[in-house]
Design a protein around this motif. Sequence first.
Motif, mmCIF file in Angstrom:
data_model
loop_
_atom_site.group_PDB
_atom_site.id
_atom_site.type_symbol
_atom_site.label_atom_id
_atom_site.label_comp_id
_atom_site.label_asym_id
_atom_site.label_seq_id
_atom_site.Cartn_x
_atom_site.Cartn_y
_atom_site.Cartn_z
ATOM 1 N N ARG A 102 39.147 40.907 39.444
ATOM 2 C CA ARG A 102 38.989 40.845 37.982
ATOM 3 C C ARG A 102 37.583 40.395 37.593
ATOM 4 O O ARG A 102 37.003 40.879 36.626
ATOM 5 C CB ARG A 102 40.029 39.895 37.392
ATOM 6 N N ILE A 103 37.029 39.456 38.358
ATOM 7 C CA ILE A 103 35.661 39.005 38.093
ATOM 8 C C ILE A 103 34.677 40.164 38.258
ATOM 9 O O ILE A 103 33.785 40.366 37.430
ATOM 10 C CB ILE A 103 35.294 37.833 39.033
ATOM 11 N N TRP A 104 34.848 40.931 39.338
ATOM 12 C CA TRP A 104 33.944 42.064 39.564
ATOM 13 C C TRP A 104 34.122 43.141 38.493
ATOM 14 O O TRP A 104 33.144 43.802 38.101
ATOM 15 C CB TRP A 104 34.179 42.653 40.956
ATOM 16 N N GLU A 105 35.352 43.335 38.032
ATOM 17 C CA GLU A 105 35.590 44.315 36.968
ATOM 18 C C GLU A 105 34.895 43.900 35.672
ATOM 19 O O GLU A 105 34.263 44.724 35.003
ATOM 20 C CB GLU A 105 37.108 44.464 36.731
ATOM 21 N N MET A 116 48.220 34.160 40.269
ATOM 22 C CA MET A 116 47.293 35.215 40.676
ATOM 23 C C MET A 116 46.597 34.803 41.981
ATOM 24 O O MET A 116 46.048 33.699 42.086
ATOM 25 C CB MET A 116 46.229 35.442 39.589
ATOM 26 N N CYS A 117 46.635 35.671 42.978
ATOM 27 C CA CYS A 117 46.015 35.354 44.254
ATOM 28 C C CYS A 117 44.498 35.432 44.148
ATOM 29 O O CYS A 117 43.936 35.981 43.189
ATOM 30 C CB CYS A 117 46.518 36.296 45.341
ATOM 31 N N GLN A 118 43.819 34.867 45.149
ATOM 32 C CA GLN A 118 42.360 34.800 45.131
ATOM 33 C C GLN A 118 41.732 36.190 45.143
ATOM 34 O O GLN A 118 40.711 36.431 44.494
ATOM 35 C CB GLN A 118 41.881 33.990 46.330
ATOM 36 N N LYS A 119 42.334 37.126 45.860
ATOM 37 C CA LYS A 119 41.816 38.487 45.939
ATOM 38 C C LYS A 119 41.833 39.154 44.569
ATOM 39 O O LYS A 119 40.864 39.816 44.169
ATOM 40 C CB LYS A 119 42.623 39.301 46.940
ATOM 41 N N GLU A 120 42.958 39.009 43.846
ATOM 42 C CA GLU A 120 43.071 39.593 42.511
ATOM 43 C C GLU A 120 42.085 38.945 41.544
ATOM 44 O O GLU A 120 41.508 39.619 40.679
ATOM 45 C CB GLU A 120 44.501 39.430 41.992
ATOM 46 N N ARG A 121 41.891 37.635 41.673
ATOM 47 C CA ARG A 121 40.949 36.931 40.807
ATOM 48 C C ARG A 121 39.529 37.460 41.025
ATOM 49 O O ARG A 121 38.793 37.695 40.074
ATOM 50 C CB ARG A 121 41.018 35.429 41.078
#
Length: 440
Positions: free
Chosen positions: A9-12, A1-6
Amino acid sequence: MCQKERRLRIWERAGRLLFQEAVIVVMCAVIGVAALTVAYLIPRDDMRENVRKSSEILHNEGLGACIWEEIGETALDVYTDGLILNVSYTETKDGVRDILSGTYVEVDGKNPMESLYETAVLSNEGYTVKNYGRYWHGYQIILRPLLCFFTYSDIRQINMILQLMLVFFLVCVLVKSGDGIFVLPFFGMYVFLSPVSLYSSLQYSPCFYIMMLTLIEIFGWKETWNDRKGNETFLLAGILTAYFDFLTYPLITLAVPLAAYIGVDYKRLLRAPKYGIGRLFLYTISWGFGYVGMWSLKWVIATILTEENIIYDAFAEIAYRSGYFIKKHSYCDTLKLNMSVCNGKIFLIGIICVILYILLLRIKNRIAVKRELFPVIGMLFIVSAYPFFWYLVTKNHSCSHSYFTWRELAITVFGILMAGVIGLRYFFAGGSGSAGGGSA
């Protein structure tokens, strides 16, 4: 998982958590209004005689009363207890205003305690009705029924019995859960809080009860503790504090349970210090969201349903109490006054623990172990510093009301003693691998 996707997900997850907590706060606000409405269905005549006797008791004690003369820690808040009884007894023809604005009587500019005495005992009808709408006054759901059967002195005795029972129950929970060593920091904090004045003033009691119930949940249900339960527990603690408390020493319902959580889960936090810092941050945010959210909803509801601008009143009071917009006291004055009440005992406890910790490090002489333990001790020291941040934000209030706001320093006492106890437990158990502790 790339940093952007991580990050996404944290913000979600953060968004879902915020929404869930917002729903809980709104539901609690609705329940809070409903509970106050039910409390006001109790006929005032049922309370009349007990309120009269209670106001005589408060009048005879007088403002500035202490259980033990010249010992600041035993000072009673007769003023606020008089206000509490005054609000609980006062009714007008506008029931919505009574429920949401905290109406009380005032006679010739006298304080609420003396005004209640004038009206309830001396039958003085020359009073005006004032509002105190920025607080929830949630204590009424308990106090109004009690006043139908008991006087102020009776309620004090009931309060004493309940508090001592809670203390005994928590000790039993600690022993049964294998965390009996934490009785030491708890009793250090409990003695520091001055139990004799805790149960003798109604104003001092809500924060103590909320703190105790939260501690019982953390220690008693540590096997089922998880992140979601932790967030909900601290959120509810913040909500209840806003509902019942009069801005006495509210941070104790957050910081003492935080220190207890570190003590219970310290083995995992040794292995994952970043996780521990994250938990401290999230639990603090959850408590703050519950506290501020519940309190601000009171202002909104009262402003909408009454003719009073409670929102304006609340923000004006915040500007004054904080000491930043209306400067009255310095931060140094605030610290000096609050620490002077407890006679510097907090420093004595701190010095003892630091000396003990240094001696243990010298005796053990285990560099790897020391480094492993530092993050957990650091977390406890961060929590121990919470009162000093609180005093910084509430300079005017904490300076003017130092006779009860000094109790926030019990957080520092508990945190430092917990650090000492965890250090002892860790060293004499041979490190994290075999040390006792919670399994949350």
